[in-house]
Motif scaffolding. Structure first.
Motif, PDB file in Angstrom:
ATOM      1  N   GLU A  63      53.775  20.791  46.043  1.00  0.00           N
ATOM      2  CA  GLU A  63      52.791  21.329  45.119  1.00  0.00           C
ATOM      3  C   GLU A  63      52.328  22.714  45.553  1.00  0.00           C
ATOM      4  O   GLU A  63      51.982  22.945  46.712  1.00  0.00           O
TER       5      GLU A  63
ATOM      6  N   LYS B  74      43.102  24.911  47.481  1.00  0.00           N
ATOM      7  CA  LYS B  74      43.381  24.435  48.848  1.00  0.00           C
ATOM      8  C   LYS B  74      42.108  24.450  49.686  1.00  0.00           C
ATOM      9  O   LYS B  74      41.832  23.503  50.442  1.00  0.00           O
TER      10      LYS B  74
ATOM     11  N   ARG C 188      40.012  21.506  48.870  1.00  0.00           N
ATOM     12  CA  ARG C 188      40.510  20.270  49.475  1.00  0.00           C
ATOM     13  C   ARG C 188      40.213  20.207  50.967  1.00  0.00           C
ATOM     14  O   ARG C 188      39.868  19.145  51.500  1.00  0.00           O
TER      15      ARG C 188
ATOM     16  N   ARG D 254      37.491  17.359  52.816  1.00  0.00           N
ATOM     17  CA  ARG D 254      37.812  16.477  53.940  1.00  0.00           C
ATOM     18  C   ARG D 254      36.697  16.408  54.980  1.00  0.00           C
ATOM     19  O   ARG D 254      36.639  15.464  55.774  1.00  0.00           O
TER      20      ARG D 254
ATOM     21  N   THR E 141      37.822   7.130  46.444  1.00  0.00           N
ATOM     22  CA  THR E 141      38.971   7.673  45.731  1.00  0.00           C
ATOM     23  C   THR E 141      40.224   7.409  46.569  1.00  0.00           C
ATOM     24  O   THR E 141      40.144   7.058  47.746  1.00  0.00           O
ATOM     25  N   ASP E 142      41.390   7.590  45.939  1.00  0.00           N
ATOM     26  CA  ASP E 142      42.643   7.467  46.679  1.00  0.00           C
ATOM     27  C   ASP E 142      43.312   8.837  46.809  1.00  0.00           C
ATOM     28  O   ASP E 142      44.533   8.950  46.868  1.00  0.00           O
ATOM     29  N   LEU E 143      42.499   9.888  46.867  1.00  0.00           N
ATOM     30  CA  LEU E 143      43.028  11.240  46.954  1.00  0.00           C
ATOM     31  C   LEU E 143      43.703  11.472  48.306  1.00  0.00           C
ATOM     32  O   LEU E 143      43.262  10.929  49.333  1.00  0.00           O
ATOM     33  N   PRO E 144      44.745  12.277  48.342  1.00  0.00           N
ATOM     34  CA  PRO E 144      45.405  12.558  49.627  1.00  0.00           C
ATOM     35  C   PRO E 144      44.531  13.372  50.573  1.00  0.00           C
ATOM     36  O   PRO E 144      44.827  13.446  51.768  1.00  0.00           O
ATOM     37  N   TYR E 145      43.479  13.991  50.048  1.00  0.00           N
ATOM     38  CA  TYR E 145      42.564  14.778  50.883  1.00  0.00           C
ATOM     39  C   TYR E 145      41.197  14.100  50.946  1.00  0.00           C
ATOM     40  O   TYR E 145      40.156  14.742  50.943  1.00  0.00           O
ATOM     41  N   VAL E 146      41.203  12.773  51.023  1.00  0.00           N
ATOM     42  CA  VAL E 146      39.975  11.988  51.085  1.00  0.00           C
ATOM     43  C   VAL E 146      39.153  12.397  52.310  1.00  0.00           C
ATOM     44  O   VAL E 146      39.696  12.888  53.308  1.00  0.00           O
TER      45      VAL E 146
ATOM     46  N   GLU F 203      37.426  12.761  55.693  1.00  0.00           N
ATOM     47  CA  GLU F 203      37.734  12.285  57.037  1.00  0.00           C
ATOM     48  C   GLU F 203      36.493  11.745  57.741  1.00  0.00           C
ATOM     49  O   GLU F 203      36.601  11.140  58.811  1.00  0.00           O
TER      50      GLU F 203
ATOM     51  N   ASN G 175      35.881  12.662  40.789  1.00  0.00           N
ATOM     52  CA  ASN G 175      37.148  13.381  40.973  1.00  0.00           C
ATOM     53  C   ASN G 175      37.228  14.506  39.944  1.00  0.00           C
ATOM     54  O   ASN G 175      37.890  14.395  38.912  1.00  0.00           O
TER      55      ASN G 175
END
Length: 376
Positions: free
Chosen positions: A2, A9, A12, A16, A80-85, A87, A353
């Motif tokens: 992507e 970016k 995101r 995190r 959420t199930d975001l890849p940048y959830v 941390e 989201n």
């Protein structure tokens, strides 16, 4: 792979690492690292607590335009199930402040590389969600030195589509106050209630009484909200509670109503001391002043936005939400507006989201507006 807009970016990355009020250590460092990576010839940078001031020098300044972005997150476990959830497991940017920061950085970056007549002051403010960063930040040395002649801010709005700005002159957000009431009576055995002063019963009675304030003490043509969101009391099922605590919020559409509501709360709580032979204490916690958009500047902004082919303007109503940007607008003329981000879940939801397409659209529009405003 992507291909992300650089400010998406950044959003995101910031998503995190959410941090709560005055704990935004990683967030501040991330912002500073980015700002210091830009050309430094026309900018000045000052920090205050975990916040940041960035001044961009105009080529022929007659005024200074302020732009504020809040930077803190909320104590919410993200769902959420975001890849940048997030941390940070018990923290989340559930109010869109990651969007606010990335948009501000995008606008700042544009004007670092593109000259503008007037000075710009970017304010990255901590602790908007509490205990409140705007009011003390107004007293910070950089603000006193670089105080803007006007100021603006945005807040994401999940209910509006991307490309929409919602705004009105005058009152936009309510006066808000936290509410904490502690009650201390006399505990004892559940079989001997006559020998005790039961604070669970007292607390339940007080909750019912508090609900009469809006219906019987506030002008029906005005608006107010008193919500008790949490009650704690007692220890186990067969001991009459010696202590109880109510936690809630107050919201009104003018400062006078807030004062009246608080006076009535204090009268009712005083009455509980007599009725239930108990001790009480009230704490109003974090209090925010109303967001009042200055008429002329707001209408000029609306007129500009309505002529922009990439923006849809919606004339909204006031909301009972709270924002400590109201303190800045109390001292400096300006405005706040809603930015549509088209999310199925609302503000402060663990599943919020927002649509990231709003970031690039907002940056482009705000650079056009500030170019226009900074050349008048």
């Amino acid at each position: 792979m992507e291909q992300l807009n650089p400010f998406t970016k950044i959003r995101r990355d910031l998503h995190r690492i959410p941090e709560t009020g005055f704990q935004e250590i990683k967030t501040q460092q991330y912002l500073l690292d980015y700002i210091y990576s830009l050309p430094q010839e026309r900018i000045e940078i000052e920090t205050w607590e975990t916040g940041i001031f960035v001044k961009i020098k105009g080529t022929n300044p007659r005024k200074t335009i302020g732009y504020r972005a809040d930077i803190d997150g909320l104590p919410i476990v993200e769902e959420t199930d975001l890849p940048y959830v997030s941390e940070h497991l018990d923290r989340m940017h559930a109010c869109g402040h990651d969007f606010h920061m990335s948009i501000a950085l995008g606008v700042l970056t544009h004007f670092v590389h593109t000259e503008i007549n007037d000075n710009l002051l970017f304010i990255f403010q901590p602790a908007e969600e509490g205990p409140g960063g705007a009011e003390p930040m107004l007293k910070a040395a950089p603000m006193e030195r670089w105080k803007p002649d006007m100021i603006m801010a945005l807040h994401i709005a999940p209910e509006y589509p991307v490309g929409t700005i919602a705004i009105k002159e005058g009152l936009l957000f309510a006066n808000t106050s936290e509410l904490f009431i502690d009650m201390k009576g006399k505990g004892g055995h559940a079989a001997y209630p006559h020998e005790t002063n039961d604070m669970v019963v007292a607390a339940c009675t007080l909750v019912s009484q508090l609900q009469t304030i809006v219906s019987r003490n506030v002008n029906p043509l005005d608006s107010a909200v008193i919500t008790i969101g949490k009650i704690t009391g007692g220890t186990v099922q067969n001991i009459i509670a010696e202590n109880a605590r109510l936690e809630g919020t107050i919201r009104t559409l003018n400062a006078e109503s807030m004062a009246k509501v608080k006076m009535r709360i204090e009268q009712l709580v005083k009455g509980m001391e007599i009725s239930y032979q108990c001790q009480t204490a009230i704490d109003y916690g974090c209090m925010y002043y109303q967001v009042q958009n200055e008429r002329q500047l707001t209408n000029e902004f609306i007129e500009f936005a309505e002529k922009d082919d990439d923006i849809n303007v919606y004339h909204c109503r006031e909301a009972m939400t709270g924002e400590d940007f109201g303190y800045m607008l109390k001292e400096i003329p300006g405005f706040m507006f809603w930015l549509g981000v088209d999310s199925d879940y609302g503000l402060h939801s663990a599943r919020l989201n927002p649509n990231e397409k709003a970031i690039e659209r907002a940056i482009a529009f705000l650079t056009r507006y500030l170019t226009y405003k900074g050349s008048q």
